[in-house]
Design a protein around this motif. Structure first.
Motif, PDB file in Angstrom:
ATOM      1  N   PHE A 357      13.860-127.882  12.398  1.00  0.00           N
ATOM      2  CA  PHE A 357      14.845-128.334  13.384  1.00  0.00           C
ATOM      3  C   PHE A 357      15.507-127.043  14.079  1.00  0.00           C
ATOM      4  N   ASP A 358      16.153-127.198  15.144  1.00  0.00           N
ATOM      5  CA  ASP A 358      16.802-126.218  15.965  1.00  0.00           C
ATOM      6  C   ASP A 358      18.170-125.844  15.459  1.00  0.00           C
ATOM      7  N   ILE A 359      18.350-124.624  14.920  1.00  0.00           N
ATOM      8  CA  ILE A 359      19.636-124.196  14.639  1.00  0.00           C
ATOM      9  C   ILE A 359      20.508-123.996  15.848  1.00  0.00           C
ATOM     10  N   ASP A 360      21.858-123.789  15.605  1.00  0.00           N
ATOM     11  CA  ASP A 360      22.808-123.659  16.595  1.00  0.00           C
ATOM     12  C   ASP A 360      23.503-122.162  16.500  1.00  0.00           C
ATOM     13  N   ASP A 361      23.874-122.100  15.225  1.00  0.00           N
ATOM     14  CA  ASP A 361      24.672-120.688  15.179  1.00  0.00           C
ATOM     15  C   ASP A 361      23.572-119.688  14.842  1.00  0.00           C
ATOM     16  N   MET A 362      23.429-118.780  15.775  1.00  0.00           N
ATOM     17  CA  MET A 362      22.171-117.844  15.450  1.00  0.00           C
ATOM     18  C   MET A 362      22.604-116.450  15.010  1.00  0.00           C
ATOM     19  N   ARG A 363      23.965-116.545  14.423  1.00  0.00           N
ATOM     20  CA  ARG A 363      24.552-114.935  14.066  1.00  0.00           C
ATOM     21  C   ARG A 363      23.892-114.636  12.899  1.00  0.00           C
ATOM     22  N   SER A 364      23.905-113.322  12.709  1.00  0.00           N
ATOM     23  CA  SER A 364      23.225-112.676  11.531  1.00  0.00           C
ATOM     24  C   SER A 364      24.243-112.843  10.287  1.00  0.00           C
ATOM     25  N   ALA A 365      23.674-112.647   9.063  1.00  0.00           N
ATOM     26  CA  ALA A 365      24.549-112.833   7.781  1.00  0.00           C
ATOM     27  C   ALA A 365      25.772-111.931   7.850  1.00  0.00           C
ATOM     28  N   SER A 366      25.292-110.587   8.493  1.00  0.00           N
ATOM     29  CA  SER A 366      26.653-109.722   8.532  1.00  0.00           C
ATOM     30  C   SER A 366      27.575-110.035   9.311  1.00  0.00           C
ATOM     31  N   GLU A 367      27.295-110.687  10.638  1.00  0.00           N
ATOM     32  CA  GLU A 367      28.117-111.242  11.646  1.00  0.00           C
ATOM     33  C   GLU A 367      29.166-112.428  11.056  1.00  0.00           C
ATOM     34  N   ILE A 368      28.393-113.143  10.140  1.00  0.00           N
ATOM     35  CA  ILE A 368      29.080-114.406   9.491  1.00  0.00           C
ATOM     36  C   ILE A 368      30.022-113.716   8.476  1.00  0.00           C
ATOM     37  N   ALA A 369      29.763-112.801   7.614  1.00  0.00           N
ATOM     38  CA  ALA A 369      30.576-112.234   6.737  1.00  0.00           C
ATOM     39  C   ALA A 369      31.785-111.663   7.581  1.00  0.00           C
ATOM     40  N   ARG A 370      31.673-110.918   8.673  1.00  0.00           N
ATOM     41  CA  ARG A 370      32.762-110.424   9.503  1.00  0.00           C
ATOM     42  C   ARG A 370      33.763-111.685   9.987  1.00  0.00           C
ATOM     43  N   MET A 371      33.321-112.698  10.329  1.00  0.00           N
ATOM     44  CA  MET A 371      33.932-113.540  10.558  1.00  0.00           C
ATOM     45  C   MET A 371      34.649-114.280   9.439  1.00  0.00           C
ATOM     46  N   ILE A 372      33.962-114.655   8.497  1.00  0.00           N
ATOM     47  CA  ILE A 372      34.808-114.912   7.104  1.00  0.00           C
ATOM     48  C   ILE A 372      36.055-113.929   7.008  1.00  0.00           C
ATOM     49  N   ARG A 373      35.625-112.725   6.849  1.00  0.00           N
ATOM     50  CA  ARG A 373      36.909-111.636   6.897  1.00  0.00           C
ATOM     51  C   ARG A 373      37.899-111.934   7.426  1.00  0.00           C
ATOM     52  N   ALA A 374      37.528-112.003   8.779  1.00  0.00           N
ATOM     53  CA  ALA A 374      38.549-112.241   9.915  1.00  0.00           C
ATOM     54  C   ALA A 374      39.484-113.543   9.728  1.00  0.00           C
ATOM     55  N   ALA A 375      39.050-114.300   8.755  1.00  0.00           N
ATOM     56  CA  ALA A 375      39.720-115.562   8.578  1.00  0.00           C
ATOM     57  C   ALA A 375      40.527-115.367   7.182  1.00  0.00           C
ATOM     58  N   GLN A 376      40.560-114.201   6.720  1.00  0.00           N
ATOM     59  CA  GLN A 376      41.070-113.670   5.562  1.00  0.00           C
ATOM     60  C   GLN A 376      40.630-114.426   4.504  1.00  0.00           C
ATOM     61  N   LEU A 377      39.437-114.542   4.403  1.00  0.00           N
ATOM     62  CA  LEU A 377      38.517-114.905   3.145  1.00  0.00           C
ATOM     63  C   LEU A 377      37.637-114.076   2.846  1.00  0.00           C
ATOM     64  N   GLU A 378      37.129-114.499   1.646  1.00  0.00           N
ATOM     65  CA  GLU A 378      35.935-113.403   1.048  1.00  0.00           C
ATOM     66  C   GLU A 378      34.803-114.065   1.075  1.00  0.00           C
ATOM     67  N   ALA A 379      33.357-113.365   1.615  1.00  0.00           N
ATOM     68  CA  ALA A 379      32.272-113.664   1.572  1.00  0.00           C
ATOM     69  C   ALA A 379      31.665-113.354   0.251  1.00  0.00           C
ATOM     70  N   VAL A 380      31.185-114.480  -0.421  1.00  0.00           N
ATOM     71  CA  VAL A 380      30.457-114.388  -1.907  1.00  0.00           C
ATOM     72  C   VAL A 380      29.040-114.371  -1.605  1.00  0.00           C
ATOM     73  N   TRP A 381      28.360-113.512  -2.100  1.00  0.00           N
ATOM     74  CA  TRP A 381      26.732-113.551  -1.945  1.00  0.00           C
ATOM     75  C   TRP A 381      25.933-114.313  -3.084  1.00  0.00           C
ATOM     76  N   LYS A 382      26.639-114.761  -3.878  1.00  0.00           N
ATOM     77  CA  LYS A 382      25.776-115.396  -5.049  1.00  0.00           C
ATOM     78  C   LYS A 382      27.114-116.449  -5.664  1.00  0.00           C
ATOM     79  N   ASP A 383      26.355-117.319  -6.625  1.00  0.00           N
ATOM     80  CA  ASP A 383      27.526-118.095  -7.211  1.00  0.00           C
ATOM     81  C   ASP A 383      27.950-117.828  -8.086  1.00  0.00           C
ATOM     82  N   SER A 384      29.500-117.622  -8.068  1.00  0.00           N
ATOM     83  CA  SER A 384      30.119-116.950  -9.056  1.00  0.00           C
ATOM     84  C   SER A 384      30.459-117.759 -10.025  1.00  0.00           C
ATOM     85  N   GLU A 385      30.208-118.967 -10.061  1.00  0.00           N
ATOM     86  CA  GLU A 385      30.584-119.938 -11.329  1.00  0.00           C
ATOM     87  C   GLU A 385      29.221-120.107 -12.101  1.00  0.00           C
ATOM     88  N   ILE A 386      28.113-119.421 -11.970  1.00  0.00           N
ATOM     89  CA  ILE A 386      27.004-119.708 -12.876  1.00  0.00           C
ATOM     90  C   ILE A 386      27.394-119.371 -14.376  1.00  0.00           C
TER      91      ILE A 386
END
Length: 392
Positions: A357-386
């Motif tokens: 299917f067509d996706i809408d948000d075409m940003r890279s992973a690094s761009e998404i991580a920067r967006m998350i940091r700008a929202a004063q949140l932390e990007a986690v790259w694996k499931d921290s509760e395993i």
């Protein structure tokens, strides 16, 4: 017959139903639709103030009557999310292993009747995908295939799952429903989570959109989370595909009934809810209902307020500007830098017609991580509760 106003509260007890299908037959979906339309502003105020919330509160907060309260719901959703999950957003990446499918589904680009080239990744091609993904920082992948048991069934999964697990810390699957014994075997091989979407909980609408293949079996799919629970999976994800049914709110409420049942019966398992809106694809249909961005905000807040412990996942189906806002409300995991076709990470310039299917948000992973940091949140790259789940 169970009506929507009855409560189903998650408790650490067993349940009399053998499978969710037994409960499903007792739920009056027409009554759910009537209740959604009958809620008042006073009902919304009572639901927001009630400490112990029920399915009835979920219906109330999802109803049109709750629309003027969205700002209040958003603030409560934000506080609840931070209390339960901290300031983290888990990032994951779907890894498409195959677009081969024996089903004919009206809304999917992988449908058998679509004239697209079919590809199933070899182990060498899979390794190239894994290395490309690893280079972007991801540790959590979601393995996706079409439903073609002869090509991408258990023999294929037995080969590729250990290969993926050697590279990735957390591995989920979104493939055809399997038997309980198959799930138990894959869990022993390192499978952490399974996502299985009912698409719609309306049997008659379901039949109109699933025209050929094993996916026509409504109840086998409906009971998949039960088989996962008995097999001992760490996490199960469920959802309705919003827009497939004209009564999308009823479908969402049915998902809530399903989740409540699962939490009660398989209380050791963690649960995730996804919020997919029907997207354009090859040979696709026009949505039967259009869910507005404002309604998406209301939906996320209702899930978070009534089900504070559930994980909420948001995909790249949604536009970037909306995802930037929703990440601040109740979302706990997001995909980023996505390709919905086999081989799309190692060979990003390959045939676009292979996409599911067509996706809408075409940003890279690094761009998404920067967006998350700008929202004063932390990007986690694996499931921290395993590790926590493995020690239960």
């Amino acid at each position: 017959m169970i009506i929507a106003s009855e409560q189903i509260q998650p408790t650490k007890t067993t349940c009399s139903e053998t499978n969710f299908a037994d409960l499903y037959e007792q739920i009056n979906q027409d009554d759910i639709g009537l209740q959604l339309l009958s809620k008042s502003s006073e009902d919304v105020r009572k639901s927001l103030n009630r400490k112990q919330k029920s399915i009835n509160d979920f219906i109330t907060l999802l109803s049109p009557a709750a629309t003027p309260f969205i700002e209040t719901m958003a603030q409560l959703s934000w506080r609840t999310t931070r209390q339960r999950f901290g300031k983290t957003i888990q990032l994951f990446l779907p890894l498409y292993l195959s677009n081969t499918c024996h089903n004919i589904c009206t809304y999917c680009g992988f449908s058998l009747n679509n004239p697209v080239k079919r590809i199933t990744l070899s182990q060498e091609q899979l390794e190239a995908e894994l290395q490309a993904i690893k280079a972007t920082g991801f540790e959590h992948v979601l393995l996706v295939t079409g439903e073609a048991p002869g090509r991408v069934g258990m023999p294929y999964f037995r080969k590729v799952l250990p290969q993926v697990k050697r590279t990735m810390a957390h591995v989920s699957m979104e493939v055809q429903p399997l038997d309980e014994a198959d799930y138990a075997e894959l869990i022993q091989s390192g499978l952490d989570a399974v996502y299985v979407y009912q698409e719609t909980y309306n049997r008659h609408i379901y039949a109109k959109h699933h025209l050929r293949g094993n996916k026509q079996d409504f109840f086998y799919r409906l009971n998949t989370p039960d088989r996962l629970g008995r097999a001992g999976i760490n996490k199960t994800g469920i959802a309705a595909l919003m827009g497939l049914s004209p009564k999308w709110r009823v479908d969402v409420v049915m998902s809530a009934f399903h989740l409540s049942y699962l939490q009660k019966k398989y209380w050791r398992t963690r649960y995730s809810i996804s919020l997919p809106r029907l997207r354009p694809c090859e040979g696709g249909i026009t949505p039967a209902a259009v869910i507005s961005d404002r309604e998406m905000v209301q939906l996320i807040c209702a899930w978070r307020i009534v089900f504070p412990e559930v994980e909420i996942s948001l995909s790249t189906r949604e536009p970037a500007a909306l995802r930037d806002q929703l990440v601040k409300l109740g979302v706990t995991s997001m995909s980023a830098g996505v390709s919905t076709r086999p081989g799309g990470y190692a060979n990003p310039d390959s045939n676009q017609a292979l996409a599911q299917f067509d996706i809408d948000d075409m940003r890279s992973a690094s761009e998404i991580a920067r967006m998350i940091r700008a929202a004063q949140l932390e990007a986690v790259w694996k499931d921290s509760e395993i590790s926590l789940n493995n020690c239960r």
